[in-house]
Scaffold this motif. Structure first.
Motif, mmCIF file in Angstrom:
data_model
loop_
_atom_site.group_PDB
_atom_site.id
_atom_site.type_symbol
_atom_site.label_atom_id
_atom_site.label_comp_id
_atom_site.label_asym_id
_atom_site.label_seq_id
_atom_site.Cartn_x
_atom_site.Cartn_y
_atom_site.Cartn_z
ATOM 1 N N CYS A 138 0.721 -1.282 0.266
ATOM 2 C CA CYS A 138 0.056 -0.115 0.015
ATOM 3 C C CYS A 138 0.767 1.290 -0.028
ATOM 4 N N CYS A 157 -2.561 5.915 -0.762
ATOM 5 C CA CYS A 157 -3.095 6.910 -1.627
ATOM 6 C C CYS A 157 -4.566 7.257 -1.189
ATOM 7 N N SER A 158 -5.305 6.255 -0.707
ATOM 8 C CA SER A 158 -6.584 6.331 -0.175
ATOM 9 C C SER A 158 -7.791 6.566 -0.994
ATOM 10 N N CYS A 172 -9.025 3.668 -2.337
ATOM 11 C CA CYS A 172 -10.055 2.772 -1.790
ATOM 12 C C CYS A 172 -10.946 3.214 -0.777
ATOM 13 N N CYS A 196 -7.207 0.575 -6.743
ATOM 14 C CA CYS A 196 -5.819 0.424 -6.104
ATOM 15 C C CYS A 196 -4.821 0.630 -7.168
HETATM 16 S S1 SF4 Z 1 -6.023 2.167 -2.885
HETATM 17 FE FE1 SF4 Z 1 -5.702 1.723 -0.494
HETATM 18 S S2 SF4 Z 1 -4.827 -0.156 -0.521
HETATM 19 FE FE2 SF4 Z 1 -4.253 0.418 -2.479
HETATM 20 S S3 SF4 Z 1 -2.565 1.849 -2.391
HETATM 21 FE FE3 SF4 Z 1 -4.434 3.235 -2.082
HETATM 22 S S4 SF4 Z 1 -4.676 3.262 0.018
HETATM 23 FE FE4 SF4 Z 1 -3.496 1.561 -0.047
#
Ligand code: SF4
Lengths: 490, 220
Positions: free
Chosen positions: A327, A330-331, A333, A387
């Motif tokens: 991970c 990035c947020s 998700c 993601c």
């Molecule tokens: S989408 Fe969620 S799990 Fe994937 S990198 Fe971003 S914060 Fe991490």
């Protein structure tokens, strides 16, 4: 607002409220919070889609990002040793911290050695995870958060609710009120007649923090990436508070989870494209700082890198769950998750909310301590699609659900374990799953006295001997969801 | 056992599934280098993208550079301007209404904070993202110079503009402190409404200097 952090024993701040259903119920009942969240996640979703849609090789970038991260994790020890060597060659000092308590001790001692009693901080999830601010405060050292959202959260004596916009649960009127009443207690007060215009609020924060930056001798930061071959550490930010902290003080202490290491500086070509577009939906965030050890006449004279384990090696051991360590925070998700949108971040009870929190927290903390989190999902798969490093969150969730059930075996009768084992296919059947979850909740209750598990069986005994463990929730996520989300006519 | 040893031992234990002969060096098969993009007009693209992030952008030519820089400064009328060592003398405006601060000896943070702006060059720029990259080289000075003053005027030659992020990274030396700047500092922390200018300079002005021949083509 759910505020249990203060009641937890020191060092486990990040286990704040692992009873997802209970916390979620409070959050869902708060219309202001739900409206803020809905607006914010909707906005950020469409921005992200636009930024991602611009690159015709986005899928290849995701594949490359996933490949680099997963391969790096498979040789984590090699890369960490190389990173250590590179950082030290460039004039930095590397420390290793097996757990939260050790990391806090290292940072506290480093600050003490400077003779300072104040540090400025750049937003860092790792230091939230280990409860660094509280540990410093216990040692008589004040940590000032400098990210606007973190400042808001700190002034409100609140907790972050989103990885990227931690104060997403507060609206402008609430923030104006907060600045007016509390800024003066921490330093320069808010200007008189402060309005709720975001520009005016940002200006108030600029003035409030400027004198602090100019005075600061010690800074604490996190890191987004660290390159093993060169020793270069990377911090990605927007406001410039990161640059202030990384540049002005004489001593810089960076706390970084061991999973953040990248094999080479060249690997940034993928991640500097993936991260900003996935996070804020920008082609590039306003500021990215990279430094390599110390630089003569420019920036801190002392640089310390604290490499933090705190459950990461245990996570690495699980060949399915391991991917969560890729991970990049990035947020994305969070912003696409239907459950997060309704509950907000606090319900997840750790600095890692949303889908990533549901798979990371139980692994870092031990599945026994956050057994309801893997169930805090509808398995819709939106998180996986969003993601940037292709973490298959639904796969890990299912895997952890099975582990959550298994973890209660051993000396105890475990009806849910039998159910789950006998009918792995029930995961596809909502009714069977609902039953299994309810059974799991009841199973845990047998052990609990007054809702707290005093002593856990077997290998967990040592962990629980020094702290109380929250009992599994009485109401499963699914039961709560059914009860609270029945639409009219259903 | 030291924590260092302990963590390394835990990692080795956790990675028992990784075959002995799998090298740490081998780039994974799925790790392809990102596509290098070839925008038809990287200079125009850079100007457009930087402006989208609310940087002011001026395009000029080598022979008109000092006048363009003078005009950009006049809009702010600074009294004290940080101009680090190595900034091309030819680009400095003929008529100077401001005091030059050279950071030699180094200015204290409070002095820098009181300066009205900084005039610098940069290491390179990225067209696709509208990004400037500073590496503390000649004409740029140390990082704090472009951070504390509220106004940053950055001058670059069009030849310094790389098409995309991967190309730019290959042109950078990680031994220097690197700062990527995309527009003025910003926050979206309050209800996701973008506000320009929190701690870094609130005004970023970029002057792109193109070779004279090209300038002659576009300004007949
Ligand atoms: S989408 Fe969620 S799990 Fe994937 S990198 Fe971003 S914060 Fe991490």
């Amino acid at each position: 607002m759910t505020r249990t952090a203060k009641n937890e024993p020191p060092g486990v701040v990040w286990l704040g409220t692992p009873h997802f259903p209970v916390a979620a119920r409070t959050a869902v009942g708060d219309p202001q919070l739900r409206e803020n969240l809905r607006r914010a996640t909707t906005t950020i979703r469409s921005r992200r889609l636009a930024a991602v849609g611009e690159l015709d090789d986005w899928e290849d970038l995701r594949t490359a990002g996933a490949a680099v991260k997963r391969a790096a994790l498979r040789h984590l020890d090699t890369h960490l040793l190389r990173l250590e060597e590179s950082v030290e060659r460039a004039g930095g000092t590397v420390h290793w911290a097996a757990d939260a308590a050790e990391a806090n001790r290292i940072v506290t001692e480093l600050v003490r050695a400077t003779g300072e009693r104040e540090v400025v901080k750049v937003k860092s999830m790792a230091t939230q995870e280990i409860g660094l601010n509280e540990a410093l405060s216990a040692a008589g050292i004040t940590a000032y958060e400098t990210d606007l959202a973190e400042l808001i959260v700190q002034l409100a004596d609140d907790r972050p609710s989103h990885i990227l916009v931690p104060a997403i649960h507060k609206n402008r009127t609430e923030i104006r009120e907060l600045f007016t009443t509390t800024m003066g207690q921490w330093g320069r007060p808010a200007p008189e007649n402060l309005t709720a215009d975001p520009a005016a609020l940002a200006e108030a924060a600029r003035l409030h923090l400027r004198e602090r930056f100019l005075r600061a001798r010690v800074a604490v930061s996190g890191a987004n990436f660290a390159c093993a071959d060169t020793g270069t550490v990377v911090v990605v930010e927007s406001e410039g508070n990161g640059r202030m902290c990384l540049t002005l003080p004489e001593t810089l202490i960076t706390v970084m989870g061991i999973e953040k290491v990248l094999p080479t500086f060249a690997d940034l070509d993928v991640f500097l494209q993936l991260l900003p577009r996935s996070a804020t939906g920008e082609r590039m965030n306003p500021y990215t700082s990279m430094w390599t050890g110390t630089h003569d006449g420019d920036g801190p004279r002392d640089f310390h890198l604290v490499l933090l384990d705190n459950g990461r090696t245990a996570t690495l051991r699980d060949t399915v769950g391991r991917q969560a360590l890729a991970c990049i925070r990035c947020s994305a998700c969070l912003n696409v998750c239907p459950v997060y949108e309704r509950t907000g971040g606090h319900a997840y009870g750790s600095p890692y909310p949303g889908p990533i929190g549901a798979v990371l927290t139980p692994q870092l903390a031990g599945i026994e301590h956050a057994p309801s989190l893997p169930f805090a999902s509808t398995l819709c798969g939106a998180c996986y699609d969003a993601c940037p490093v292709k973490i298959d969150i639904p796969e890990v969730l299912l895997h952890l659900r099975a582990r959550a059930v298994e973890s209660k075996r051993g000396p105890l009768p475990s009806p849910e374990a039998l159910v789950m084992k006998a009918a792995a296919t029930t995961l596809a059947s909502p009714r069977a799953l609902a039953w299994a979850q309810r059974a799991a909740a009841l199973g845990g209750r047998v052990l609990a006295r007054r809702g707290v598990l005093r002593r856990l069986p077997g290998p967990l005994a040592r962990w629980s001997a020094s702290r109380d463990t929250a009992a599994p929730p009485r109401e499963t996520f699914r039961a709560w969801w059914r009860r609270t989300h029945r639409r009219p006519g259903q | 056992m030291s924590s260092r040893q302990e963590i390394l031992t835990r990692i080795a234990g956790a990675l028992r599934d990784v075959p002995e002969d799998e090298g740490a060096e081998a780039a994974p098969a799925d790790r392809r280098s990102p596509v290098v993009r070839h925008p038809p007009d990287p200079v125009a693209l850079f100007a457009e993208r930087a402006a989208e992030y609310r940087a002011a952008v001026t395009r000029t030519t080598e022979s008109e550079a000092s006048a363009a820089i003078g005009a950009a400064l006049a809009a702010r009328s600074p009294a004290r301007l940080v101009v680090p060592h190595g900034f091309p003398e030819a680009w400095l405006p003929a008529r100077r209404t401001w005091q030059r601060l050279e950071d030699d000896p180094p200015l204290r943070p409070a002095q820098l904070d009181a300066a009205d702006g900084a005039l610098t060059t940069c290491a390179l720029a990225v067209a696709e993202t509208g990004t400037l990259v500073l590496d503390a080289g000649p004409g740029q000075g140390r990082r704090a110079l472009t951070l504390l003053p509220d106004f940053h005027l950055c001058v670059l030659r069009s030849a310094q503009i790389a098409p995309d992020v991967p190309t730019a990274l290959r042109g950078l030396d990680p031994c220097c402190p690197l700062t990527f700047v995309s527009g003025p500092s910003a926050t979206s922390d309050i209800e996701l409404e973008r506000v320009e200018g929190v701690h870094g300079p609130r005004v970023l002005h970029i002057v792109i200097v193109e070779p004279d021949s090209r300038g002659a083509d576009t300004h007949p």
